[in-house]
Enzyme design. Structure first.
Site, PDB file in Angstrom:
ATOM      1  N   ARG A 113      33.685   4.954  10.710  1.00  0.00           N
ATOM      2  CA  ARG A 113      32.706   5.751  11.454  1.00  0.00           C
ATOM      3  C   ARG A 113      32.378   5.120  12.810  1.00  0.00           C
ATOM      4  NH1 ARG A 113      28.676   5.397   6.482  1.00  0.00           N
ATOM      5  NH2 ARG A 113      30.687   5.263   5.432  1.00  0.00           N
ATOM      6  N   LYS A 119      36.926  -6.465   0.949  1.00  0.00           N
ATOM      7  CA  LYS A 119      37.246  -5.632  -0.212  1.00  0.00           C
ATOM      8  C   LYS A 119      37.809  -6.518  -1.330  1.00  0.00           C
ATOM      9  CE  LYS A 119      38.536  -1.368   2.222  1.00  0.00           C
ATOM     10  NZ  LYS A 119      37.544  -0.467   1.627  1.00  0.00           N
ATOM     11  N   GLU A 152      33.656   0.810   8.627  1.00  0.00           N
ATOM     12  CA  GLU A 152      34.096   0.601  10.012  1.00  0.00           C
ATOM     13  C   GLU A 152      34.665   1.860  10.641  1.00  0.00           C
ATOM     14  OE1 GLU A 152      35.978   0.148   7.475  1.00  0.00           O
ATOM     15  OE2 GLU A 152      37.749   1.251   8.126  1.00  0.00           O
ATOM     16  N   ASP A 206      45.052   3.232   5.920  1.00  0.00           N
ATOM     17  CA  ASP A 206      43.785   3.640   6.521  1.00  0.00           C
ATOM     18  C   ASP A 206      43.965   4.226   7.929  1.00  0.00           C
ATOM     19  OD1 ASP A 206      41.096   4.003   6.023  1.00  0.00           O
ATOM     20  OD2 ASP A 206      40.484   2.033   6.769  1.00  0.00           O
ATOM     21  N   ASP A 221      32.610  -2.962   6.119  1.00  0.00           N
ATOM     22  CA  ASP A 221      33.667  -2.122   5.548  1.00  0.00           C
ATOM     23  C   ASP A 221      33.446  -0.640   5.876  1.00  0.00           C
ATOM     24  OD1 ASP A 221      35.938  -1.504   4.180  1.00  0.00           O
ATOM     25  OD2 ASP A 221      35.089  -1.784   2.172  1.00  0.00           O
ATOM     26  N   ASP A 225      42.669  -2.152   6.778  1.00  0.00           N
ATOM     27  CA  ASP A 225      41.242  -2.304   6.514  1.00  0.00           C
ATOM     28  C   ASP A 225      41.008  -3.279   5.365  1.00  0.00           C
ATOM     29  OD1 ASP A 225      38.535  -2.074   6.260  1.00  0.00           O
ATOM     30  OD2 ASP A 225      38.558  -0.032   5.443  1.00  0.00           O
ATOM     31  N   LYS A 284      41.359   8.690  12.645  1.00  0.00           N
ATOM     32  CA  LYS A 284      41.092   7.263  12.380  1.00  0.00           C
ATOM     33  C   LYS A 284      42.399   6.477  12.287  1.00  0.00           C
ATOM     34  CE  LYS A 284      39.111   4.191   8.783  1.00  0.00           C
ATOM     35  NZ  LYS A 284      38.324   4.129   7.524  1.00  0.00           N
TER      36      LYS A 284
HETATM   37  N1  BES Z   1      38.930   2.988   4.420  1.00  0.00           N
HETATM   38  C1  BES Z   1      37.801   2.954   3.577  1.00  0.00           C
HETATM   39  C2  BES Z   1      37.675   4.204   2.720  1.00  0.00           C
HETATM   40  C3  BES Z   1      38.671   4.358   1.591  1.00  0.00           C
HETATM   41  C4  BES Z   1      38.432   3.807   0.364  1.00  0.00           C
HETATM   42  C5  BES Z   1      39.789   5.136   1.780  1.00  0.00           C
HETATM   43  C6  BES Z   1      39.337   3.990  -0.670  1.00  0.00           C
HETATM   44  C7  BES Z   1      40.678   5.329   0.748  1.00  0.00           C
HETATM   45  C8  BES Z   1      40.461   4.758  -0.471  1.00  0.00           C
HETATM   46  C9  BES Z   1      36.525   2.845   4.396  1.00  0.00           C
HETATM   47  O1  BES Z   1      36.619   2.138   5.579  1.00  0.00           O
HETATM   48  C10 BES Z   1      35.518   2.157   3.536  1.00  0.00           C
HETATM   49  O2  BES Z   1      35.757   1.049   3.167  1.00  0.00           O
HETATM   50  N2  BES Z   1      34.445   2.858   3.222  1.00  0.00           N
HETATM   51  C11 BES Z   1      33.442   2.329   2.362  1.00  0.00           C
HETATM   52  C12 BES Z   1      32.104   2.760   2.887  1.00  0.00           C
HETATM   53  C13 BES Z   1      30.941   2.077   2.221  1.00  0.00           C
HETATM   54  C14 BES Z   1      30.919   0.604   2.571  1.00  0.00           C
HETATM   55  C15 BES Z   1      29.675   2.754   2.681  1.00  0.00           C
HETATM   56  C16 BES Z   1      33.671   2.885   0.953  1.00  0.00           C
HETATM   57  O3  BES Z   1      34.046   4.044   0.818  1.00  0.00           O
HETATM   58  O4  BES Z   1      33.502   2.132   0.006  1.00  0.00           O
HETATM   59 ZN    ZN Z   2      38.534   2.127   6.468  1.00  0.00          ZN
HETATM   60 ZN    ZN Z   3      36.371   0.060   5.315  1.00  0.00          ZN
END
Ligand code: BES
Ligand code: ZN
Ligand code: ZN
Length: 495
Positions: A348, A273, A346, A284, A344, A266, A261
């Site tokens: 996947r 966020k 994104e 990210d 968010d 992000d 990734k």
């Molecule tokens: N890049 C984030 C995941 C992340 C969060 C990595 C904190 C490191 C620290 C990812 O893109 C994301 O925002 N995932 C969301 C998914 C949710 C919306 C289903 C998450 O984990 O909150």
């Molecule tokens: Zn992300």
């Molecule tokens: Zn995200």
């Protein structure tokens, strides 16, 4: 930075010489060097030093007398007595680097201990990794005349078995240097490390080490129907890049596909966020950084057991005027439609395109993807282990043992139809989020929809890519996790 020494330890006249000793059942730890043994005896008699892991004696040796040491500083480091393995020497290497930097020692020598239940090559590899990883600093944006901290320039290893030590140094240094490159990419801020920087890095690496690099442009992504990465990119001014590196060395061998990734920032997109801590989302892209750095290690080491392809889908996720909106429907590479309920989630979406495309184009025997995918993995495993999700037990076994060997441990979580069901959408083939429950698993289940029957494993490094377990050779900031587990997996490749 790491070299084999031709000089005897007592004749070495650099800034620091380090000896490693194990902890005996009773009595004082043993060292073959007479002067050092005297120092250890005194430290032991004082009750300060038994050779326990992490214990140190720091000493300014006598400058006169027979058998005297010539180095400016002497460090004796305990490595303990239980389970002395490569990780023990990584930690020792990290501790030695830290001490060198603190005292501004630039040139050091480390004496490789003998008579351990561990091959000299493993000791030398562990030490090399620990020394390099522990000496890592990112000073690019600091004033040049900043000399608050020292910098380690050269470490010599002294070993009886030079052939074995040389081999250990070679592989240890290649893996550790590659991990430092991944840390460099991650430390770069979002305005200095964009999708185009990923593309440039891959092109340069290809040129240097004889790999093939292709970068799909936005127009080519449109032709291919890569609606995932294009959708995520809609809110950004930076063009997306699909970076592809091919290391084809053996037509008879199997092919491993790596996908990382490469989200260079992000913000969450329209599902923005919270601002506190958002700056961390420059990290990210750590999956992409790990995968490309692993390609550097593999090609530098000239490993020949398996062909390796790496793909990094790279984009920013920003809430510009054309950004994806919650509820929008996109069409992934291969035609599956996805209702984007949360912009968010994104990672996947961009991985799905890369996985489906890579599997169709390269027909790999195995696939490993790596991503800072979910905050939920931190809730589940903390910052100590990477999450592993897979449709293949054999690949899991390989990754679990590569994780243990490299000091980058992983822990498997389940997949299954009950989790996949959480991703149902009323209007599209899939939703990009489940409910709050099992967030790491539903993210994995989403990816699973794009790999078919190909043996595949997903590594969620959201908890380990930075703030990784406190260890002497892991600095604050990005850890470079992922590079050495992949290097280990590929070094040990079997059919
Ligand atoms: N890049 C984030 C995941 C992340 C969060 C990595 C904190 C490191 C620290 C990812 O893109 C994301 O925002 N995932 C969301 C998914 C949710 C919306 C289903 C998450 O984990 O909150
Ligand atoms: Zn992300
Ligand atoms: Zn995200």
């Amino acid at each position: 930075m790491i070299k084999l020494s031709k000089t005897m330890p007592e004749k070495y006249s650099g800034d620091l010489v380090a000896f490693l000793v194990s902890q005996p059942k009773k009595g004082s730890p043993k060292c073959a060097q007479t002067q050092v043994q005297k120092v250890i005896k005194r430290a032991h008699a004082s009750g300060d030093f038994v050779g326990k892991e992490g214990q140190v004696i720091f000493h300014y040796p006598e400058t006169t007398g027979k058998n005297r040491l010539h180095a400016k500083r002497l460090l004796v480091l305990g490595v303990g007595n239980e389970k002395i393995d490569q990780e023990s020497f990584r930690k020792a290497g990290g501790a030695i680097s830290a001490q060198a930097i603190k005292t501004k020692a630039k040139k050091i020598m480390v004496v490789v201990p003998e008579n351990l239940d561990l091959a000299t090559s493993d000791v030398a590899a562990g030490l090399s990794e620990g020394l390099i990883l522990g000496a890592y600093q990112f000073k690019k944006y600091k004033a040049k005349n900043n000399d608050e901290v020292g910098e380690l320039k050269e470490a010599l290893l002294f070993a009886e078995d030079q052939v074995s030590a040389r081999r250990g140094i070679k592989f240890g240094a290649i893996g550790a240097r590659a991990a430092c490159i991944a840390r460099d990419m991650a430390n770069e801020p979002g305005n200095q490390w964009t999708p185009s920087h990923f593309a440039d890095f891959a092109k340069q690496l290809a040129k240097k080490n004889g790999l093939v690099c292709k970068v799909l442009s936005k127009a080519q992504m449109k032709q291919q129907g890569m609606g995932g990465i294009l959708g995520v990119n809609q809110g950004s001014d930076q063009p997306p890049k699909m970076v592809i590196l091919e290391y084809k060395v053996n037509p008879k061998a199997s092919t491993l596909l790596l996908v990382g990734k490469g989200l260079t920032f992000d913000s969450g997109g329209i599902s923005l966020k919270p601002s506190a801590g958002m700056e961390d989302m420059k990290y990210d892209m750590c999956g992409g950084a790990a995968v490309l750095s692993a390609m550097q290690a593999v090609s530098e080491a000239k490993l020949k057991k398996v062909n390796v392809i790496a793909i990094v889908p790279a984009t920013e996720n920003l809430p510009g005027p054309s950004a994806l909106k919650p509820g929008d429907v996109i069409s992934q590479y291969g035609g599956k439609t996805v209702e984007v309920k949360n912009t968010d989630a994104e990672g996947r979406l961009i991985l799905a395109d890369a996985l489906a495309y890579g599997i169709k184009k390269f027909k790999p025997d195995m696939v490993v993807d790596m991503a800072t995918l979910t905050g939920a993995v931190i809730i589940g495993l903390g910052h100590h282990r990477t999450g592993l999700l897979s449709n293949d037990d054999d690949l899991c076994e390989r990754l679990i043992s590569a994780g243990e060997e490299s000091g980058e441990p992983v822990w498997r979580l389940p997949l299954g139809p009950e989790y996949t069901k959480q991703l149902k959408s009323t209007i599209a083939d899939l939703s990009n989020i489940g409910n709050r429950a099992a967030g790491t698993i539903t993210a994995g289940a989403f990816l699973q929809e794009f790999v078919g029957d190909t043996p595949w494993a997903h590594l969620d490094i959201a908890g380990t890519a930075w703030n990784f377990t406190e260890k002497s050779y892991v600095p604050k900031g990005p850890s470079g996790v992922g590079v050495r587990i992949l290097f280990e997996l590929i070094k040990n490749w079997r059919k």
